[in-house]
Design a protein around this motif. Structure first.
Motif, PDB file in Angstrom:
ATOM      1  N   LYS A  20       0.842  -0.880   0.093  1.00 51.72           N
ATOM      2  CA  LYS A  20       0.096   0.211   0.397  1.00 51.72           C
ATOM      3  C   LYS A  20       0.983   1.397  -0.491  1.00 51.72           C
ATOM      4  O   LYS A  20       0.552   1.864  -0.545  1.00 51.72           O
ATOM      5  CB  LYS A  20      -0.795  -0.250   1.293  1.00 51.72           C
ATOM      6  CG  LYS A  20      -2.006   0.982   0.973  1.00 51.72           C
ATOM      7  CD  LYS A  20      -2.940   0.521   2.388  1.00 51.72           C
ATOM      8  CE  LYS A  20      -3.791   2.048   2.415  1.00 51.72           C
ATOM      9  NZ  LYS A  20      -3.802   2.729   3.953  1.00 51.72           N
ATOM     10  N   GLU A  21       2.240   1.102   0.741  1.00 59.99           N
ATOM     11  CA  GLU A  21       2.573   2.846   0.855  1.00 59.99           C
ATOM     12  C   GLU A  21       4.172   2.593   0.272  1.00 59.99           C
ATOM     13  O   GLU A  21       4.304   3.598  -0.407  1.00 59.99           O
ATOM     14  CB  GLU A  21       2.969   2.697   2.585  1.00 59.99           C
ATOM     15  CG  GLU A  21       1.408   2.749   2.978  1.00 59.99           C
ATOM     16  CD  GLU A  21       2.013   2.650   4.765  1.00 59.99           C
ATOM     17  OE1 GLU A  21       3.031   3.362   5.068  1.00 59.99           O
ATOM     18  OE2 GLU A  21       1.004   2.599   5.320  1.00 59.99           O
ATOM     19  N   PRO A  68       5.611   3.080  -2.727  1.00 58.84           N
ATOM     20  CA  PRO A  68       5.580   3.213  -4.470  1.00 58.84           C
ATOM     21  C   PRO A  68       6.436   2.604  -5.162  1.00 58.84           C
ATOM     22  O   PRO A  68       7.067   2.294  -4.684  1.00 58.84           O
ATOM     23  CB  PRO A  68       6.065   4.616  -4.672  1.00 58.84           C
ATOM     24  CG  PRO A  68       7.088   5.347  -3.532  1.00 58.84           C
ATOM     25  CD  PRO A  68       6.268   4.232  -2.421  1.00 58.84           C
ATOM     26  N   LYS A  69       5.397   1.769  -6.785  1.00 60.37           N
ATOM     27  CA  LYS A  69       6.510   0.958  -7.559  1.00 60.37           C
ATOM     28  C   LYS A  69       7.759   2.070  -7.962  1.00 60.37           C
ATOM     29  O   LYS A  69       7.610   2.975  -8.094  1.00 60.37           O
ATOM     30  CB  LYS A  69       4.971   1.089  -8.439  1.00 60.37           C
ATOM     31  CG  LYS A  69       6.017   0.020  -9.826  1.00 60.37           C
ATOM     32  CD  LYS A  69       4.983   0.449 -10.573  1.00 60.37           C
ATOM     33  CE  LYS A  69       4.622  -0.380 -12.140  1.00 60.37           C
ATOM     34  NZ  LYS A  69       6.143  -0.501 -12.942  1.00 60.37           N
ATOM     35  N   ALA A  88      10.597   1.901  -5.987  1.00 60.59           N
ATOM     36  CA  ALA A  88      11.470   2.867  -5.116  1.00 60.59           C
ATOM     37  C   ALA A  88      12.461   1.600  -4.282  1.00 60.59           C
ATOM     38  O   ALA A  88      12.842   1.064  -4.957  1.00 60.59           O
ATOM     39  CB  ALA A  88      10.179   2.453  -3.838  1.00 60.59           C
ATOM     40  N   GLU A 136      12.104   5.801  -0.120  1.00 59.90           N
ATOM     41  CA  GLU A 136      11.094   5.885  -0.023  1.00 59.90           C
ATOM     42  C   GLU A 136      10.674   4.239   0.172  1.00 59.90           C
ATOM     43  O   GLU A 136       9.262   4.056   0.751  1.00 59.90           O
ATOM     44  CB  GLU A 136      10.530   5.665  -1.306  1.00 59.90           C
ATOM     45  CG  GLU A 136      10.494   7.271  -2.063  1.00 59.90           C
ATOM     46  CD  GLU A 136      10.182   7.151  -4.062  1.00 59.90           C
ATOM     47  OE1 GLU A 136       8.970   7.820  -4.970  1.00 59.90           O
ATOM     48  OE2 GLU A 136      10.152   6.511  -4.762  1.00 59.90           O
ATOM     49  N   ASN A 137      11.741   3.685   0.253  1.00 63.69           N
ATOM     50  CA  ASN A 137      11.568   2.670   1.249  1.00 63.69           C
ATOM     51  C   ASN A 137      10.851   2.215   2.085  1.00 63.69           C
ATOM     52  O   ASN A 137      11.397   3.682   3.293  1.00 63.69           O
ATOM     53  CB  ASN A 137      12.572   1.953   0.559  1.00 63.69           C
ATOM     54  CG  ASN A 137      12.535  -0.451   0.904  1.00 63.69           C
ATOM     55  OD1 ASN A 137      11.147  -0.252   1.578  1.00 63.69           O
ATOM     56  ND2 ASN A 137      13.078  -0.598   1.063  1.00 63.69           N
ATOM     57  N   ARG A 164       5.233  -6.314 -10.115  1.00 64.36           N
ATOM     58  CA  ARG A 164       4.952  -4.870 -10.012  1.00 64.36           C
ATOM     59  C   ARG A 164       6.412  -4.380  -9.727  1.00 64.36           C
ATOM     60  O   ARG A 164       6.858  -3.265 -10.388  1.00 64.36           O
ATOM     61  CB  ARG A 164       4.452  -4.471  -8.650  1.00 64.36           C
ATOM     62  CG  ARG A 164       3.489  -2.946  -8.633  1.00 64.36           C
ATOM     63  CD  ARG A 164       3.241  -2.484  -7.263  1.00 64.36           C
ATOM     64  NE  ARG A 164       4.333  -1.776  -6.715  1.00 64.36           N
ATOM     65  CZ  ARG A 164       4.094  -0.899  -4.963  1.00 64.36           C
ATOM     66  NH1 ARG A 164       2.831  -1.261  -4.674  1.00 64.36           N
ATOM     67  NH2 ARG A 164       5.341  -0.905  -4.423  1.00 64.36           N
ATOM     68  N   GLU A 165       7.385  -4.897  -9.206  1.00 60.31           N
ATOM     69  CA  GLU A 165       8.970  -4.061  -8.550  1.00 60.31           C
ATOM     70  C   GLU A 165       9.681  -5.359  -9.722  1.00 60.31           C
ATOM     71  O   GLU A 165      10.830  -4.229  -9.836  1.00 60.31           O
ATOM     72  CB  GLU A 165       9.205  -4.313  -7.480  1.00 60.31           C
ATOM     73  CG  GLU A 165       8.319  -4.293  -6.338  1.00 60.31           C
ATOM     74  CD  GLU A 165       8.328  -1.931  -6.780  1.00 60.31           C
ATOM     75  OE1 GLU A 165       8.995  -1.462  -6.664  1.00 60.31           O
ATOM     76  OE2 GLU A 165       7.024  -2.003  -5.824  1.00 60.31           O
TER      77      GLU A 165
END
Lengths: 135, 607, 74
Positions: B44-45, B47-48, B50, B56-57, B537-538
């Motif tokens: 959820k938190e 962002p793709k 990161a 951001e992690n 996603r990553e």
């Protein structure tokens, strides 16, 4: 009867202390238990456990007679009668008479309920007759 | 909320501010805690795209509803993040007393966000929360840091700290606690280091509310009684995880010389029996554990103390490097713990380098003059230091075998023993198809603890490739991680064979919510699919290729030992994957289908 | 000239078998395991008294031989 401990068998897991706080206060809070586990790491790598021997020295000095003896011979604190005077704490030769005013408005000690023995997987704790000292 | 400490603490390291929010009731209902909370917040938190080591992690530290309770093994702590080692999901499980203390301080989770401008440590004493200057601690090894805090603050405080490995952001740096427990895998320590957080120091004196006190005490006692009455408790306590060294050697599962074989001619020197007789001085349990597998050892040869070694370290730092002396393994274990790197990835990386050296791909010119023959004790000790400090040849090895072998080429990828970039833990899988599949599909990379199926392989036929084996692996993957979700340890069920249904009334009495194991396994299935979606996603092009095992396990049969001449065919590897994807409800490229996502109610979570 | 064999709960559950057997002494543990119809590979630990032994251990009269399975690993 009293509680005995073999510190060399203790693995420091603290299950006994949680069980103890549940019995004494109906709380999951090992800070409110009547056993002490002292870890000695990284060296020499061992635990020392302190338990109540039911010697009764605490009861002798209690001005309000809040520390009473039950039918098993175990001394316990009648929470309603403790006035937190702290006279008992320095009398305890094992360091297992507790007052932490921020945690409870009474002194507390081992009442020999036996729950600590029931959760100890390594059999470090047991209850037996008090051995009389031999000269 | 019953069964929960009640709050989630967010630490914004960039601004040096804190927020506490109530633990959300719907998240607690759907994901329970631990690894469940971890993947929920991560998806959820973060962002793709990161950067795992960027601001951001996040590092998400979670307990579960049995953590800190009178339930056997209620001492597990989950550390979730985007992994620097793999670029995918990391969920590292740590034992000890940290998670219990977190709950006594009123916290179900701690989420570290952003990056601090200078080294700090997080200090928590109940409601008093501070970020304090750690510049005097930066550079220090973990034992010294923990010792300093304990001497200053007392034994009631629990400490988690990184060493130089984490500070230097070595891709498999770990987090240390209680002089020998780790959040070990995936590089969680590097993430903590990237955020400039040297340590987390905790103390709490609160109680945890439960739904039904009498039922909880009764159910907790029933669990302890089952453990204490179990046939096998005595042996398990005496040897812990080292019970299996001898047996793994017999059945060809003991990693030997970079997994080129599964049996080691010098294994007797690293057996559990040898270790108990020579170096173990006490049992050291995690919180609430009636069957402590932790052994605490003293090596006379090196005049040192260390918790362990555990089986995994014995496999990777022992036989995998040609080492037949338990004291050498113990010392290598100590160096890794103290400097803060994962023993499994480090042992595996050194094994790969030794094989490169044996094949002439590396010479002394590449290795800073080290004679990297299998069995060279001093070279191993020196390399551990170089990896943790990012010096010379250690820089390459600190990247892990996937990236290192890609850089070096020359066919070294074929004996780089990893899946998805995570080095394989200590079970050789030349001919054990269920265990091979377990490693191929594990949600963090080649790790053993989600599904462990070697005994099942031996029971039904180790080279069989049948749907039943696949079903077994999937069941274990849905079921075993649920212990990490509820905040406990699976080993009482695993090794003492206690009835798992005993946990059901305990969990109900604590949380007030009835969940059968079927219900819990559904949560496990959802979590498994969420971690898969995170990987996809990553990572562009994520799919089937990422699930393939190292070529060694389908091309390169051992020439010695119990599995001599035995290998799994590549076509069988692919059949395993076909069956696995079908049973999981994934497409032929290994991605969850829309239908599967809908059936699991995950549309909103992965949107 | 008899001895007994006790199976851990993990091994009992794995095999779906009884937990206690009386056997003739004088054989190796491996022979005893096979004679009971158990796949020796499924027995991870052999323990006699307080010590781990190999499957080649010769069973003595009066021994209690304890056998453990590993069903879950670490």
């Amino acid at each position: 009867m009293r509680l005995y401990v073999d510190s060399t068998k203790c693995s420091g897991c603290n299950a006994c202390r949680v069980a103890c706080s549940l019995n004494l206060f109906d709380e999951n809070n090992p800070k409110k238990s009547a056993l002490v586990i002292e870890p000695h790491f990284p060296s020499p790598g061992m635990y020392t456990v302190k338990v109540c021997t039911q010697c009764g020295d605490c009861a002798k000095v209690c001005p309000t007679e809040a520390i009473k003896q039950d039918e098993k011979g175990a001394y316990y604190v009648d929470f309603a009668e403790c006035n937190l005077c702290e006279a008992c704490v320095p009398e305890c030769p094992e360091g297992v008479m507790f007052i932490r005013a921020e945690l409870a408005d009474t002194a507390w000690k081992c009442n020999l309920c036996g729950d600590c023995v029931n959760v100890c997987g390594t059999s470090a704790l047991w209850i037996a007759e008090i051995e009389t000292a031999t000269a | 909320m019953n069964g929960y400490a009640g709050k989630i603490l967010r630490v914004n390291l960039t601004t040096g501010t804190f927020t506490k929010e109530p633990t959300p009731a719907d998240v607690a209902r759907d994901f329970i805690g631990g690894r469940g909370f971890g993947i929920y917040f991560l998806l959820k938190e973060v962002p793709k795209g990161a950067d795992p080591l960027g601001p951001e992690n996040k590092l998400i530290i979670s307990s579960g509803p049995i953590s800190g309770m009178m339930i056997p093994g209620g001492g597990k702590c989950d550390w979730t993040t985007k992994a620097p080692l793999t670029g995918g999901y990391a969920g590292a499980s740590m034992g000890g007393h940290f998670t219990a203390e977190m709950r006594y301080a009123g916290l179900d989770s701690i989420i570290l966000e952003g990056i601090s401008p200078k080294p700090v440590y997080l200090f928590i004493d109940n409601d008093r929360i501070e970020l304090r200057d750690a510049s005097g601690l930066w550079g220090k090894a973990t034992f010294e840091v923990e010792k300093q805090f304990k001497e200053k603050l007392g034994e009631e405080y629990q400490i988690a700290t990184i060493g130089p490995g984490g500070e230097n952001m070595v891709s498999y740096a770990c987090i240390n606690h209680d002089y020998g427990r780790q959040a070990g895998r995936g590089g969680v320590g590097a993430v903590m280091g990237s955020k400039k957080v040297k340590a987390i120091v905790l103390h709490g004196t609160k109680s945890i509310p439960v739904a039904d006190m009498q039922a909880y005490r009764k159910a907790g006692m029933a669990l302890y009684k089952a453990c204490k009455d179990a046939e096998g408790l005595k042996e398990w306590i005496r040897y812990g995880t080292t019970t299996v060294v001898d047996w793994c050697n017999q059945v060809g599962a003991l990693p030997t010389r970079n997994f080129s074989a599964g049996s080691f001619e010098g294994a007797e020197g690293i057996y559990g029996k040898t270790m108990r007789e020579k170096i173990v001085i006490t049992d050291k349990g995690c919180f609430g554990c009636p069957s402590p597998c932790g052994k605490y050892s003293r090596s006379k040869k090196y005049n040192s103390y260390v918790e362990g070694p555990e089986y995994e370290t014995i496999g990777l730092m022992g036989s995998n490097l040609g080492i037949d002396d338990i004291e050498v393994v113990a010392q290598a274990n100590l160096l890794c713990d103290d400097l803060g790197i994962d023993t499994i990835s480090a042992g595996n990386s050194i094994g790969w380098a030794m094989e490169c050296y044996q094949k002439g791909i590396f010479t002394k010119k590449d290795t800073d003059g080290l004679d990297l023959k299998f069995g060279n004790v001093e070279a191993i000790f020196t390399l551990i230091g170089k990896i943790a400090r990012k010096e010379g040849f250690g820089v390459l090895l600190g990247e892990g075998v996937k990236r290192a072998s890609k850089k070096i080429g020359q066919g070294t990828e074929k004996f780089a023993i990893h899946v998805k970039g995570m080095e394989q833990s200590a079970y050789a899988t030349h001919n054990a198809t269920a265990m091979l599949l377990a490693y191929m599909t594990c949600d963090v990379g080649a790790h053993h603890n989600r599904s462990w199926a070697i005994t099942y392989d031996l029971q039904v036929g180790r080279d069989l490739v049948v749907p039943e084996k696949v079903a077994r692996v999937i069941w274990l993957q849905n079921f075993r991680p649920m212990f990490d979700v509820i905040g406990g340890c699976r080993l009482q069920w695993v090794e003492l064979s206690i009835d798992r249904d005993l946990y059901v009334p305990a969990l109900e009495a604590i949380t007030g919510i009835h969940r059968s194991w079927e219900d819990l396994e559904k949560v496990g299935d959802r979590i498994w699919n969420m971690t898969r979606m995170f990987w996809a996603r990553e990572n562009d092009g994520f799919g089937r290729e990422w699930d393939l095992p190292p070529a060694r396990f389908y091309e390169d049969a051992p020439t010695t030992g119990a599995t001599k001449g035995q290998i799994t065919k590549l076509e069988d590897v692919n059949r395993l994957l076909d069956m696995y994807y079908e049973q999981r409800g994934w497409d032929s490229n290994g991605l969850p289908t829309l239908e599967t996502i809908e059936n699991l109610g995950l549309e909103a979570v992965v949107a | 000239m008899t001895a007994s064999i006790r199976l851990s709960d993990s091994l009992k559950n794995l095999l779906g078998s009884e937990g206690l057997f009386t056997i003739e002494a004088g054989h190796s543990v491996r022979e005893a395991i096979v004679s009971l119809g158990i796949n020796p590979d499924l027995v991870a630990v052999v323990s006699v008294g307080d010590e781990m032994q190999s499957k080649d251990y010769l069973i003595q009269e009066g021994d209690t031989v304890r056998l453990l399975a590993v069903i879950g690993g670490g």
